[in-house]
Scaffold this motif. Structure first.
Motif, short mmCIF file in Angstrom:
data_model
loop_
_atom_site.label_atom_id
_atom_site.label_comp_id
_atom_site.label_asym_id
_atom_site.label_seq_id
_atom_site.Cartn_x
_atom_site.Cartn_y
_atom_site.Cartn_z
N ALA A 186 -3.78 -13.21 -8.89
CA ALA A 186 -4.73 -11.93 -9.81
C ALA A 186 -3.40 -11.50 -10.86
O ALA A 186 -4.40 -11.16 -11.97
N ASP A 187 -2.36 -11.52 -10.88
CA ASP A 187 -1.44 -11.10 -11.91
C ASP A 187 -1.61 -11.77 -13.12
O ASP A 187 -1.24 -11.41 -14.11
N HIS A 188 -2.08 -13.12 -12.85
CA HIS A 188 -2.24 -13.92 -13.90
C HIS A 188 -3.50 -14.33 -14.71
O HIS A 188 -3.71 -14.92 -15.56
N VAL A 189 -4.65 -13.86 -13.99
CA VAL A 189 -5.96 -14.04 -14.06
C VAL A 189 -6.84 -12.94 -14.45
O VAL A 189 -7.56 -12.80 -15.34
N ASN B 33 11.39 -13.81 -17.95
CA ASN B 33 10.44 -12.65 -17.72
C ASN B 33 9.87 -12.61 -16.28
O ASN B 33 10.62 -13.15 -15.46
N HIS B 34 8.66 -12.12 -16.18
CA HIS B 34 7.89 -11.71 -14.89
C HIS B 34 9.05 -11.16 -13.88
O HIS B 34 9.25 -11.49 -12.62
N LEU B 35 9.53 -9.98 -14.34
CA LEU B 35 10.47 -9.08 -13.74
C LEU B 35 10.11 -8.02 -12.74
O LEU B 35 9.14 -7.40 -13.27
N THR C 201 -1.88 -20.74 -15.72
CA THR C 201 -0.69 -21.34 -15.10
C THR C 201 -1.10 -21.42 -13.35
O THR C 201 -1.01 -22.62 -13.07
N HIS C 202 -1.76 -20.39 -12.92
CA HIS C 202 -2.33 -20.64 -11.59
C HIS C 202 -3.18 -19.50 -11.37
O HIS C 202 -3.47 -18.60 -12.31
N SER C 203 -3.79 -19.39 -10.10
CA SER C 203 -5.14 -18.43 -10.00
C SER C 203 -4.72 -16.96 -9.39
O SER C 203 -5.38 -16.20 -8.98
N ALA D 90 6.18 -21.00 -15.61
CA ALA D 90 5.60 -19.74 -14.84
C ALA D 90 6.22 -19.59 -13.32
O ALA D 90 7.20 -20.50 -12.86
N ASP D 91 5.52 -18.91 -12.50
CA ASP D 91 6.13 -18.70 -11.19
C ASP D 91 6.45 -20.15 -10.33
O ASP D 91 5.93 -21.08 -10.29
N PHE D 92 7.65 -20.14 -9.91
CA PHE D 92 8.12 -21.28 -9.08
C PHE D 92 9.29 -21.17 -8.21
O PHE D 92 9.95 -19.97 -8.30
ZN LIG Z 1 3.09 -14.00 -10.81
#
Ligand SMILES: [Zn+2]
Length: 263
Positions: free
Chosen positions: A79-82, A232-234, A75-77, A178-180
């Motif tokens: 750190a918590d997603h990669v 999610n992503h709480l 979704t994006h770069s 994802a995050d937005f």
């Molecule tokens: Zn995130």
């Protein structure tokens, strides 16, 4: 089309509990408040997809017995997603094959810079016994692509970072946001049917500069009008029980290991 989604990690970047905040507003007695960082497993039409590789990926793959993948979407770069990307080497080892990863141009550029050693050079593709190989595939907002016949359409998410994508599966049967802070106007046109399920982030109920709060999230949900939503992503400001009780009936709060069937 039937399938399932597994929330592998329901937490925001620091996880819950976090070193600086502890449990915050979350009740430590409720196991559903213990959250690893965000990764999501999607299985539709028999196609197995991982969305993002959280720093907790090793544990998540083992706990949910995920041993093979047809592709990984980024979704994006952040750190918590990669940063669990290195754990994909285990998928390479089991399949003895290269693995396709997909993401926006800037996201893949950053991943290649940080994790150059994981990216396949042409001669290494399919030769992964010693050499891990991930094959980068660039995708573009509003331009569909296919993984083993499964239609996936990236959509643009705004004001979180330079480039952030959500993904629509099968014209909207499942929508992963994802995050937005804002969803691009063009994204709504890509949802061509009433979604059976939308997974959407709610980092904190009151929102932040880069994250939509509950009012904004509820506004988008009423516009998309899905059958069911999972938030999610709480972060540690978001208690499972409190949010469960204050949100409408078609909204569920995510927890690690939550499995949702799509019928
Ligand atoms: Zn995130």
């Amino acid at each position: 089309m039937s399938g399932k989604i597994i929330i592998l990690g329901a937490g925001a970047a620091p996880g819950v509990p976090s070193l600086s905040m502890g449990w915050g507003y979350c009740n430590p007695a409720n196991k559903k408040n213990e959250r690893h960082r965000t990764s999501t497993y999607v299985e539709l039409k028999g196609v197995k997809i991982l969305i993002d590789t959280s720093p907790d990926l090793r544990e998540q793959l083992i706990q949910n017995n995920i041993k093979s993948l047809d592709g990984v979407l980024y979704t994006h770069s952040h750190a918590d997603h990669v940063h669990g990307i290195d754990d994909l080497r285990e998928i390479n080892r089991l399949s003895r094959q290269s693995l396709n990863i997909y993401g926006g141009k800037k996201t893949l550029k950053t991943i290649k810079q940080r994790f150059d050693y994981l990216i396949a050079k042409p001669r290494q593709v399919k030769n992964v016994v010693r050499m891990p190989s991930l094959i980068p595939n660039t995708v573009k907002g509003n331009h569909e692509f296919f993984i083993k016949g499964l239609k996936i359409t990236p959509i643009k998410l705004l004001q979180h970072c330079e480039e952030c994508l959500g993904y629509i599966f099968n014209d909207g049967e499942y929508v992963h946001i994802a995050d937005f802070k804002q969803i691009a106007e063009s994204a709504f046109k890509m949802i061509k049917r009433r979604p059976k399920l939308v997974v959407m982030p709610l980092t904190t109920p009151y929102g932040q500069i880069q994250h939509a709060g509950l009012d904004e999230v509820l506004g988008y949900i009423s516009r998309i009008n899905p059958e069911r939503v999972v938030l999610n992503h709480l972060a540690s400001e978001s208690d499972y029980e409190e949010l469960s009780q204050t949100t409408p009936d078609n909204i569920d709060i995510a927890y690690d290991g939550m499995e949702i069937e799509i019928k």
